[in-house]
Design a protein around this motif. Structure first.
Motif, PDB file in Angstrom:
ATOM      1  N   SER A  46      -0.615   2.505   8.334  1.00  0.00           N
ATOM      2  CA  SER A  46       0.834   2.474   8.524  1.00  0.00           C
ATOM      3  C   SER A  46       1.579   3.330   7.518  1.00  0.00           C
ATOM      4  CB  SER A  46       1.346   1.032   8.426  1.00  0.00           C
ATOM      5  OG  SER A  46       0.817   0.234   9.450  1.00  0.00           O
ATOM      6  N   CYS A  47       0.856   4.029   6.656  1.00  0.00           N
ATOM      7  CA  CYS A  47       1.493   4.828   5.607  1.00  0.00           C
ATOM      8  C   CYS A  47       1.908   6.191   6.152  1.00  0.00           C
ATOM      9  CB  CYS A  47       0.547   4.998   4.424  1.00  0.00           C
ATOM     10  SG  CYS A  47       1.252   5.998   3.079  1.00  0.00           S
ATOM     11  N   PRO A  48       3.152   6.609   5.967  1.00  0.00           N
ATOM     12  CA  PRO A  48       3.581   7.927   6.455  1.00  0.00           C
ATOM     13  C   PRO A  48       2.903   9.094   5.747  1.00  0.00           C
ATOM     14  CG  PRO A  48       5.468   6.499   5.970  1.00  0.00           C
ATOM     15  CD  PRO A  48       4.265   5.843   5.380  1.00  0.00           C
ATOM     16  N   ARG A  49       2.388   8.849   4.519  1.00  0.00           N
ATOM     17  CA  ARG A  49       1.776   9.943   3.765  1.00  0.00           C
ATOM     18  C   ARG A  49       0.346  10.224   4.217  1.00  0.00           C
ATOM     19  NH1 ARG A  49       4.037   7.003  -0.855  1.00  0.00           N
ATOM     20  NH2 ARG A  49       5.763   8.172  -1.805  1.00  0.00           N
ATOM     21  N   CYS A  50      -0.350   9.231   4.727  1.00  0.00           N
ATOM     22  CA  CYS A  50      -1.790   9.325   4.942  1.00  0.00           C
ATOM     23  C   CYS A  50      -2.124   9.590   6.409  1.00  0.00           C
ATOM     24  CB  CYS A  50      -2.470   8.037   4.487  1.00  0.00           C
ATOM     25  SG  CYS A  50      -2.195   7.644   2.756  1.00  0.00           S
TER      26      CYS A  50
ATOM     27  N   ALA B 290       0.826  -1.206   0.000  1.00  0.00           N
ATOM     28  CA  ALA B 290       0.000   0.000   0.000  1.00  0.00           C
ATOM     29  C   ALA B 290       0.860   1.254   0.000  1.00  0.00           C
ATOM     30  CB  ALA B 290      -0.934  -0.009   1.210  1.00  0.00           C
ATOM     31  N   ILE B 291       1.929   1.258   0.800  1.00  0.00           N
ATOM     32  CA  ILE B 291       2.812   2.422   0.862  1.00  0.00           C
ATOM     33  C   ILE B 291       3.474   2.665  -0.491  1.00  0.00           C
ATOM     34  CG2 ILE B 291       4.949   3.293   1.900  1.00  0.00           C
ATOM     35  CD1 ILE B 291       4.124   1.803   4.467  1.00  0.00           C
ATOM     36  N   ALA B 292       3.873   1.582  -1.183  1.00  0.00           N
ATOM     37  CA  ALA B 292       4.513   1.734  -2.491  1.00  0.00           C
ATOM     38  C   ALA B 292       3.551   2.279  -3.538  1.00  0.00           C
ATOM     39  CB  ALA B 292       5.080   0.388  -2.940  1.00  0.00           C
ATOM     40  N   ARG B 293       2.266   1.939  -3.440  1.00  0.00           N
ATOM     41  CA  ARG B 293       1.284   2.398  -4.433  1.00  0.00           C
ATOM     42  C   ARG B 293       0.715   3.775  -4.113  1.00  0.00           C
ATOM     43  NH1 ARG B 293      -0.838  -3.007  -3.886  1.00  0.00           N
ATOM     44  NH2 ARG B 293      -2.507  -2.135  -2.593  1.00  0.00           N
ATOM     45  N   CYS B 294       0.846   4.208  -2.866  1.00  0.00           N
ATOM     46  CA  CYS B 294       0.186   5.437  -2.414  1.00  0.00           C
ATOM     47  C   CYS B 294       0.584   6.643  -3.271  1.00  0.00           C
ATOM     48  CB  CYS B 294       0.536   5.697  -0.950  1.00  0.00           C
ATOM     49  SG  CYS B 294      -0.338   7.101  -0.235  1.00  0.00           S
ATOM     50  N   ARG B 295      -0.420   7.345  -3.771  1.00  0.00           N
ATOM     51  CA  ARG B 295      -0.241   8.569  -4.563  1.00  0.00           C
ATOM     52  C   ARG B 295       0.632   8.341  -5.787  1.00  0.00           C
ATOM     53  NH1 ARG B 295       0.225  13.125   0.318  1.00  0.00           N
ATOM     54  NH2 ARG B 295      -1.558  12.324   1.495  1.00  0.00           N
ATOM     55  N   THR B 296       0.380   7.224  -6.456  1.00  0.00           N
ATOM     56  CA  THR B 296       1.046   6.908  -7.717  1.00  0.00           C
ATOM     57  C   THR B 296      -0.027   6.659  -8.773  1.00  0.00           C
ATOM     58  OG1 THR B 296       1.081   4.509  -7.337  1.00  0.00           O
ATOM     59  CG2 THR B 296       2.926   5.807  -6.439  1.00  0.00           C
TER      60      THR B 296
ATOM     61  N   GLN C  34      -4.083   7.407  13.617  1.00  0.00           N
ATOM     62  CA  GLN C  34      -3.923   7.107  12.195  1.00  0.00           C
ATOM     63  C   GLN C  34      -2.491   7.274  11.732  1.00  0.00           C
ATOM     64  OE1 GLN C  34      -6.673   5.991  10.674  1.00  0.00           O
ATOM     65  NE2 GLN C  34      -5.682   5.611   8.715  1.00  0.00           N
ATOM     66  N   ARG C  35      -1.548   7.288  12.669  1.00  0.00           N
ATOM     67  CA  ARG C  35      -0.158   7.451  12.291  1.00  0.00           C
ATOM     68  C   ARG C  35       0.655   6.279  12.797  1.00  0.00           C
ATOM     69  NH1 ARG C  35       2.027  13.401  13.455  1.00  0.00           N
ATOM     70  NH2 ARG C  35       3.757  12.522  12.233  1.00  0.00           N
TER      71      ARG C  35
END
Length: 366
Positions: free
Chosen positions: A64-68, A31-37, A241-242
């Protein structure tokens, strides 16, 4: 952009080849790799002020995503503020002792349920005694699994209103003192006894591995008065959520090492910690919760299923009910800033399709 998210995406394939990771951790990395791609698709915007276009890819919304997490954290914070009662509030923290942390790492789903359940039961049982409060509590717990150096440090923070329902829900009983909820020692003892009994039933083999000294030593339960509760909500919102670390704490990171800052809990001094890439990834992934496990849980008359009792509390305390009007669907919300003219006038005018999904980027360890 998030440098930490990019680093995690770049390091994940090599780490997964040499280390065993759980399905939940694998999904988190994907999920982290796909986020905002482009793989997530997106939206096209047009500025009503300068008429130029812009676009943005969708977020993964993984916890677990640092962006979200920013928008969801803000929404959670506002909901909790709306539910605050006109009474003093307390922060109660239950910390799992060190001998049980290896079991927590091996059986996180079971241990999280036990940690939440037994800590809430300890609070309720001591609060029900007439000499302490003689009433039923309502409380919200938030799980926190990391220490300041990202080590495993499981504990639960409860935000508890100062008082409870007494006499079968027909009266509100205030605390004996405005800044005092109950003594922590009997709560800690009840928590220790409950965890020992529950662990013996749920995981008898693991219970046999725990040294006897763990069940004899004092456990840590901290009870602090936090005023109206707003400061506690703001503090707990950071964990809803972080994940264990954010970009703000990262000093340097490359393919071999990661250096980040932290504040020493004993001295209060700001220090730095340097870890090799594999150890940093291990510490990061150990805080990915198993699928289906909730980080926030409600107990007593704060539980969603106990909404009638919550209404009784609001009536007894003469809480003013505020109904927020819903915004009409046809009203355009101008809140996105145009990168060209800096005006808050971007409006969604279309969507970007998802690109064809690539094969899973995280290979399974041999």
């Amino acid at each position: 952009m998030s440098a930490l998210a990019e680093w995690l995406g770049a390091q994940a394939p090599g780490y997964a080849c040499t280390h065993a990771i759980s399905p939940a951790q694998r999904r988190a990395l994907a999920a982290i790799a796909r986020c905002r791609t482009p793989e997530m698709g997106g939206r096209v915007y047009r500025c009503a002020h300068c008429t130029k276009h812009d676009f943005a890819y969708h977020s993964c919304h993984h916890r677990s995503c640092p962006r979200c997490g920013g928008a969801r954290t803000a929404a959670w914070t506002q909901r909790q503020r709306d539910r605050l009662l006109p009474v003093p509030y307390f922060m109660v923290t239950f910390t799992l002792p060190a001998p049980l942390r290896a079991i927590f790492a091996a059986e996180p789903k079971v241990m999280i349920d036990l940690l939440f359940g037994e800590s809430a039961r300890a609070l309720q049982s001591i609060a029900s005694l007439p000499k302490h409060l003689g009433a039923d509590l309502g409380m919200t717990g938030v799980l926190h699994t990391w220490g300041r150096q990202m080590q495993l440090h499981p504990h639960v923070h409860f935000i508890v209103p100062g008082g409870g329902l007494a006499e079968e829900g027909s009266a509100w009983r205030h605390t004996h003192k405005p800044a005092w909820l109950m003594p922590s020692a009997p709560v800690a003892a009840r928590f220790r006894q409950g965890m020992a009994a529950a662990l013996r039933v749920a995981l008898p083999g693991r219970h046999a591995q725990v040294p006897d000294s763990c069940w004899r030593q004092p456990w840590v339960v901290d009870i602090q008065h936090v005023g109206s509760g707003e400061s506690a909500i703001k503090y707990l919102a950071r964990y809803v959520q972080r994940t264990a670390i954010s970009d703000e704490r990262i000093r340097t990171m490359d393919a071999k090492t990661v250096r980040f800052g932290y504040r020493d809990s004993a001295s209060g001094e700001r220090k730095e910690c340097t870890l090799d890439a594999a150890e940093f990834m291990r510490r990061y992934l150990q805080h990915v919760l198993p699928t289906g496990v909730h980080r926030v849980r409600h107990f007593g008359w704060e539980h969603p299923a106990a909404w009638r009792r919550r209404r009784v509390v609001e009536t007894l305390l003469a809480v003013e009910i505020v109904v927020r009007p819903k915004q009409a669907e046809d009203v355009v919300q101008w809140h996105l800033v145009c990168p060209h003219c800096q005006a808050e006038s971007l409006r969604c005018v279309g969507t970007l399709p998802r690109v064809a999904r690539s094969p899973p980027f995280v290979p399974r360890a041999a």
